[in-house]
Design a protein around this motif. Structure first.
Motif, PDB file in Angstrom:
ATOM      1  N   LYS A  25       4.746  -0.400   8.749  1.00  0.00           N
ATOM      2  CA  LYS A  25       3.486  -0.096   8.140  1.00  0.00           C
ATOM      3  C   LYS A  25       3.131  -1.263   6.531  1.00  0.00           C
ATOM      4  CE  LYS A  25       0.829   3.235   4.948  1.00  0.00           C
ATOM      5  NZ  LYS A  25       1.202   4.265   4.342  1.00  0.00           N
ATOM      6  N   ILE A  26       2.073  -2.033   6.975  1.00  0.00           N
ATOM      7  CA  ILE A  26       2.006  -3.454   5.910  1.00  0.00           C
ATOM      8  C   ILE A  26       0.256  -2.690   5.317  1.00  0.00           C
ATOM      9  CG2 ILE A  26       1.690  -5.128   6.808  1.00  0.00           C
ATOM     10  CD1 ILE A  26       2.660  -5.403   9.600  1.00  0.00           C
ATOM     11  N   LYS A  27       0.230  -3.351   4.141  1.00  0.00           N
ATOM     12  CA  LYS A  27      -0.670  -2.888   3.372  1.00  0.00           C
ATOM     13  C   LYS A  27      -0.878  -4.527   3.123  1.00  0.00           C
ATOM     14  CE  LYS A  27      -0.727   1.929   2.173  1.00  0.00           C
ATOM     15  NZ  LYS A  27      -0.765   2.117   0.645  1.00  0.00           N
ATOM     16  N   ASN A  28      -1.946  -5.343   2.668  1.00  0.00           N
ATOM     17  CA  ASN A  28      -2.770  -6.307   1.683  1.00  0.00           C
ATOM     18  C   ASN A  28      -2.452  -5.468   0.322  1.00  0.00           C
ATOM     19  OD1 ASN A  28      -3.024  -8.123   3.788  1.00  0.00           O
ATOM     20  ND2 ASN A  28      -5.127  -7.432   4.644  1.00  0.00           N
ATOM     21  N   ARG A  29      -1.372  -6.914  -0.549  1.00  0.00           N
ATOM     22  CA  ARG A  29      -1.487  -7.298  -1.867  1.00  0.00           C
ATOM     23  C   ARG A  29      -1.937  -8.241  -2.297  1.00  0.00           C
ATOM     24  NH1 ARG A  29      -2.799  -2.538  -1.109  1.00  0.00           N
ATOM     25  NH2 ARG A  29      -2.288  -0.551  -1.686  1.00  0.00           N
TER      26      ARG A  29
ATOM     27  N   GLU B 151      -0.388  -7.647  -8.157  1.00  0.00           N
ATOM     28  CA  GLU B 151       0.333  -6.696  -8.138  1.00  0.00           C
ATOM     29  C   GLU B 151       0.898  -6.187  -7.800  1.00  0.00           C
ATOM     30  OE1 GLU B 151      -4.536  -4.886  -5.880  1.00  0.00           O
ATOM     31  OE2 GLU B 151      -3.472  -6.365  -4.503  1.00  0.00           O
TER      32      GLU B 151
ATOM     33  N   TYR C 135       5.299 -12.177   3.422  1.00  0.00           N
ATOM     34  CA  TYR C 135       5.036 -11.031   3.016  1.00  0.00           C
ATOM     35  C   TYR C 135       6.082 -10.043   2.443  1.00  0.00           C
ATOM     36  CZ  TYR C 135       2.598  -9.892   7.814  1.00  0.00           C
ATOM     37  OH  TYR C 135       1.759 -10.476   8.887  1.00  0.00           O
TER      38      TYR C 135
ATOM     39  N   LYS D 297       7.290   2.091   0.192  1.00  0.00           N
ATOM     40  CA  LYS D 297       5.480   2.694   0.560  1.00  0.00           C
ATOM     41  C   LYS D 297       5.092   1.972   1.738  1.00  0.00           C
ATOM     42  CE  LYS D 297       4.305   4.358  -3.583  1.00  0.00           C
ATOM     43  NZ  LYS D 297       3.508   5.218  -4.581  1.00  0.00           N
ATOM     44  N   ALA D 298       5.233   0.354   1.577  1.00  0.00           N
ATOM     45  CA  ALA D 298       5.124  -0.342   3.029  1.00  0.00           C
ATOM     46  C   ALA D 298       5.316  -2.019   2.605  1.00  0.00           C
ATOM     47  CB  ALA D 298       2.943  -0.205   2.797  1.00  0.00           C
TER      48      ALA D 298
ATOM     49  N   TYR E 154       4.274  -5.142   2.424  1.00  0.00           N
ATOM     50  CA  TYR E 154       3.293  -6.019   1.892  1.00  0.00           C
ATOM     51  C   TYR E 154       2.988  -7.562   1.681  1.00  0.00           C
ATOM     52  CZ  TYR E 154       3.454  -1.781  -1.236  1.00  0.00           C
ATOM     53  OH  TYR E 154       3.657  -0.169  -1.869  1.00  0.00           O
ATOM     54  N   ARG E 155       1.479  -7.735   2.876  1.00  0.00           N
ATOM     55  CA  ARG E 155       1.565  -9.521   2.873  1.00  0.00           C
ATOM     56  C   ARG E 155       0.366  -9.480   1.508  1.00  0.00           C
ATOM     57  NH1 ARG E 155      -1.846  -8.127   6.592  1.00  0.00           N
ATOM     58  NH2 ARG E 155      -1.016  -8.334   8.426  1.00  0.00           N
TER      59      ARG E 155
END
Length: 434
Positions: A4-8, A12, A327, A333-334, A336-337
């Motif tokens: 799972k990947i999210k942008n941050r 943050e 990353y 949770k994920a 983060y990119r």
């Protein structure tokens, strides 16, 4: 396998805590049974055979430390199938828990970071063995093999065994590497697997032997060579993709010394700089298609590359700066990119800068005895990972040049040089004190 990947943003990520700690959980027997059932397909398809050596000396319910070689994800399926219903606490990397933390903990997973001293892990392993009465599965190599031999085994293994004070089982999966070598991009070959399960040390052995003797025994157990095994046992691998990605491991051409110019495709490895071409034979040997064969055995080619890197370091020629995508892993949770940056490596260690000047990390060579590096990691790409303040920064080099293997070799050699210098300084102080 995906993650799972999210942008941050960097801000943050900086505000997030690093990996919340939880004690190991007792492995859920129902999930263990499900895991065994799901592993059966691999057992049947690869005609897996189990050889037991001295295991009659180990009690059916006696907690033990299981040391297993690490070739691919196949290893866990083999272990899950064989050891059930013995409760099994599995030491794994942090990323294994992303998006499924509770499930993995219920399976008995104990997360840790690669190639670093982790006192909390030692405590967690002892807790699992003594309080939970669960055996512990540990991959001492920490990372998958690049060239079919063991990655660096920490010289503190003997101290760990003395600390845990339980029997030690060694597991060697012959054929698991040949079935799914890391460089080959998750393409599976048809290979029969034999798993040797050996009682390496009894509890009495742990008590009687010194930490140095125990470490030596573990190192000897892990002195395997998967390509040599393939050749000696005449294991035929005739898939037409067997050399795909081999350039990840054999990045330097021995004919012209060009780096990053090799291309592994189909059954061949070709240098685009000089045109030299090799075939990876069905029995795991390299054969030059044009000219002489400098290295028939892949580990010999790998060792030559290591020597070349060491020469560069000693002569002050080693170092690089490379644009990377960054990353971060800081919780379960994920992934983060956070953007892009520049990764540099040299005799003073790693420097990672990025995110418009907001990110500036430096890690010295003594930080780790090896490098957390991987090929085609979670199908994103080849990666180099460095830790800072508890967070893991995964750097994916941009462009086609292969630098991951060379960087790991350099990191290991720089650590050895640092350690040698430290030991020499300690020896000089001791002489002065006398």
């Amino acid at each position: 396998m995906k993650i799972k990947i999210k942008n941050r943003s960097c801000e943050e990520i900086s505000a997030l805590p690093a990996f919340p700690y939880k004690k190991p959980m007792y492995p859920n027997p129902v999930l263990g049974l499900v895991q065994k059932v799901l592993s059966f397909a691999v057992i049947k398809k690869n005609n897996v055979k189990f050889n037991e050596i001295g295991m009659e000396k180990l009690g059916k319910k006696e907690p033990c430390l299981i040391l297993m070689n690490h070739s691919s994800f196949t290893d866990l399926k083999l272990a899950s199938f064989y050891f059930f219903p013995r409760p099994l606490s599995i030491v794994c990397t942090m990323d294994a828990l992303v998006g499924k933390s509770l499930l993995m903990r219920l399976l008995g997973c104990i997360p840790t970071k690669k190639f670093v001293s982790d006192l909390q892990l030692m405590s967690d392993m002892r807790y699992a063995l003594r309080k939970l009465k669960s055996s512990v599965l540990l991959y001492p190599e920490a990372g998958y093999s690049f060239d079919g031999r063991a990655t660096v085994i920490p010289d503190t293994m003997g101290k760990l065994l003395k600390f845990l004070k339980v029997p030690v089982v060694f597991v060697m999966a012959h054929g698991a590497f040949a079935r799914d070598p890391l460089y080959n991009g998750l393409q599976l070959r048809k290979v029969d697997i034999t798993m040797d399960v050996k009682l390496l040390y009894t509890a009495e052995d742990i008590k009687e032997k010194s930490a140095e003797e125990l470490s030596a025994g573990v190192t000897e157990a892990f002195s395997f060579d998967n390509f040599k095994w393939q050749q000696e046992n005449e294991v035929k691998i005739d898939e037409d993709f067997r050399a795909d990605g081999l350039n990840r491991v054999l990045y330097k051409c021995p004919a012209c010394n060009a780096e990053g110019a090799n291309v592994g495709k189909g059954t061949r490895l070709k240098c685009t700089a000089c045109g030299k071409e090799y075939e990876l034979t069905e029995y795991g040997k390299m054969r030059a298609v044009n000219g002489e064969t400098e290295f028939e055995h892949i580990p010999d080619w790998f060792d030559w590359q290591r020597k070349e890197v060491l020469d560069e370091i000693k002569e002050g020629r080693y170092g690089f700066e490379k644009e990377v995508d960054i990353y971060v892993l800081t919780d379960f949770k994920a992934l983060y990119r956070i953007g892009d940056g520049v990764l540099a490596h040299g005799e003073n260690g790693f420097t990672l800068k990025g995110c418009g000047g907001k990110l500036d990390i430096h890690r010295t060579p003594d930080t780790s005895y090896s490098l957390n590096a991987d090929f085609f990691w979670y199908e994103i790409g080849d990666t180099i990972c460095i830790e800072n303040e508890g967070k893991l920064y995964y750097c994916f080099p941009k462009g086609e040049a292969d630098i991951v293997t060379k960087t790991r070799l350099a990191a290991e050699e720089l650590y050895k040089l640092w350690k040698k210098t430290k030991e020499s300084a300690r020896g000089r102080r001791a002489s002065v004190d006398q």
